[in-house]
Design an enzyme around this catalytic site. Structure first.
Site, PDB file in Angstrom:
ATOM      1  N   PHE A   4      27.320 -12.296  12.131  1.00 39.22           N
ATOM      2  CA  PHE A   4      28.738 -12.657  12.180  1.00 39.22           C
ATOM      3  C   PHE A   4      29.385 -12.012  13.399  1.00 39.22           C
ATOM      4  CE2 PHE A   4      33.216 -11.812  11.056  1.00 39.22           C
ATOM      5  CZ  PHE A   4      33.629 -13.088  10.726  1.00 39.22           C
ATOM      6  N   GLY A   7      34.524 -10.698  17.570  1.00 43.66           N
ATOM      7  CA  GLY A   7      35.112 -10.297  18.854  1.00 43.66           C
ATOM      8  C   GLY A   7      34.402 -11.052  19.958  1.00 43.66           C
ATOM      9  N   SER A   8      33.843 -10.317  20.906  1.00 45.29           N
ATOM     10  CA  SER A   8      33.199 -10.990  22.043  1.00 45.29           C
ATOM     11  C   SER A   8      32.021 -11.853  21.608  1.00 45.29           C
ATOM     12  CB  SER A   8      32.742  -9.965  23.083  1.00 45.29           C
ATOM     13  OG  SER A   8      31.723  -9.139  22.556  1.00 45.29           O
ATOM     14  N   GLU A  83      26.139  -3.366  21.777  1.00 43.30           N
ATOM     15  CA  GLU A  83      27.198  -2.822  20.919  1.00 43.30           C
ATOM     16  C   GLU A  83      27.048  -1.312  20.730  1.00 43.30           C
ATOM     17  OE1 GLU A  83      29.678  -4.819  19.932  1.00 43.30           O
ATOM     18  OE2 GLU A  83      28.724  -6.596  20.770  1.00 43.30           O
TER      19      GLU A  83
HETATM   20  C1  SIN Z   1      31.786  -8.744  17.575  1.00 43.06           C
HETATM   21  O1  SIN Z   1      32.121  -9.513  18.468  1.00 43.06           O
HETATM   22  O2  SIN Z   1      31.417  -9.185  16.476  1.00 43.06           O
HETATM   23  C2  SIN Z   1      31.754  -7.253  17.791  1.00 43.06           C
HETATM   24  C3  SIN Z   1      32.856  -6.722  18.624  1.00 43.06           C
HETATM   25  C4  SIN Z   1      32.788  -7.094  20.082  1.00 43.06           C
HETATM   26  O3  SIN Z   1      31.703  -7.004  20.690  1.00 43.06           O
HETATM   27  O4  SIN Z   1      33.809  -7.496  20.654  1.00 43.06           O
END
Ligand code: SIN
Length: 174
Positions: A4, A7-8, A83
């Site tokens: 899931f 965010g990015s 991450e």
């Molecule tokens: C995500 O996108 O699920 C984690 C947060 C991010 O990398 O911005």
């Protein structure tokens, strides 16, 4: 395996998958409370990126990706590296629009990681996002991509959209 993204990972998953579906997590909300010193900021001048905060009766919409089990180890190694700035993997229940559910993985940056920033006045979040820049690009672009991605999924997120409109208002007066 389902992963899931909220965010990015919504606009830039960076791995191959064979299904992509809009999905919802219950009892979590998306917040710009995680500091970024490796993507959208630098040490000493962190950007702000989203994490999930546990909140009873809250929810967070995003995108679930289904990867082949055979390639899942490689995908997780890649994502663990990407991450690494404070996020860890959690198993969660994903809810799809048709009412079906499945188990999935999500990256969460909790309050115990050293880059965690936590809540702040929106005005301060806005200023920080306007100023921050890191190896993956500007913090403004991260915010713009996130807000545009949510709109393209027809997802409403008052926290994200409020920060976006304040950033746009502030930039327009500069
Ligand atoms: C995500 O996108 O699920 C984690 C947060 C991010 O990398 O911005």
């Amino acid at each position: 395996m389902w992963i899931f993204g909220y965010g990015s990972l919504i606009w830039n998953p960076g791995f191959s998958y064979h299904d992509r579906r809009v999905a919802r997590l219950d009892n979590w909300v998306r917040r710009f409370w995680q500091g970024s010193t490796d993507h959208r900021g630098v040490p000493g001048r962190p950007g702000r990126v989203v994490t999930l905060i546990s909140e009873l009766a809250g929810d967070c919409w995003g995108v679930a990706y289904n990867c082949e089990k055979s390639g899942s180890q490689r995908v997780m190694e890649k994502l663990d590296l990407r991450e690494k700035g404070g996020y860890h993997r959690e198993s969660v229940k994903l809810n799809f629009i048709d009412g079906s559910t499945t188990e999935g993985l999500v990256y969460v940056a909790g309050p115990d990681n050293s880059d965690y920033l936590g809540p702040a006045d929106e005005a301060d979040i806005v200023t920080q996002i306007i100023l921050a820049q890191g190896p993956s690009g500007s913090n403004r672009a991260y915010l713009r991509n996130l807000a545009n991605s949510l709109r393209s999924l027809s997802v409403s997120d008052p926290h994200v959209f409020s920060i976006e409109s304040k950033v746009l208002a502030k930039i327009s007066t500069q």
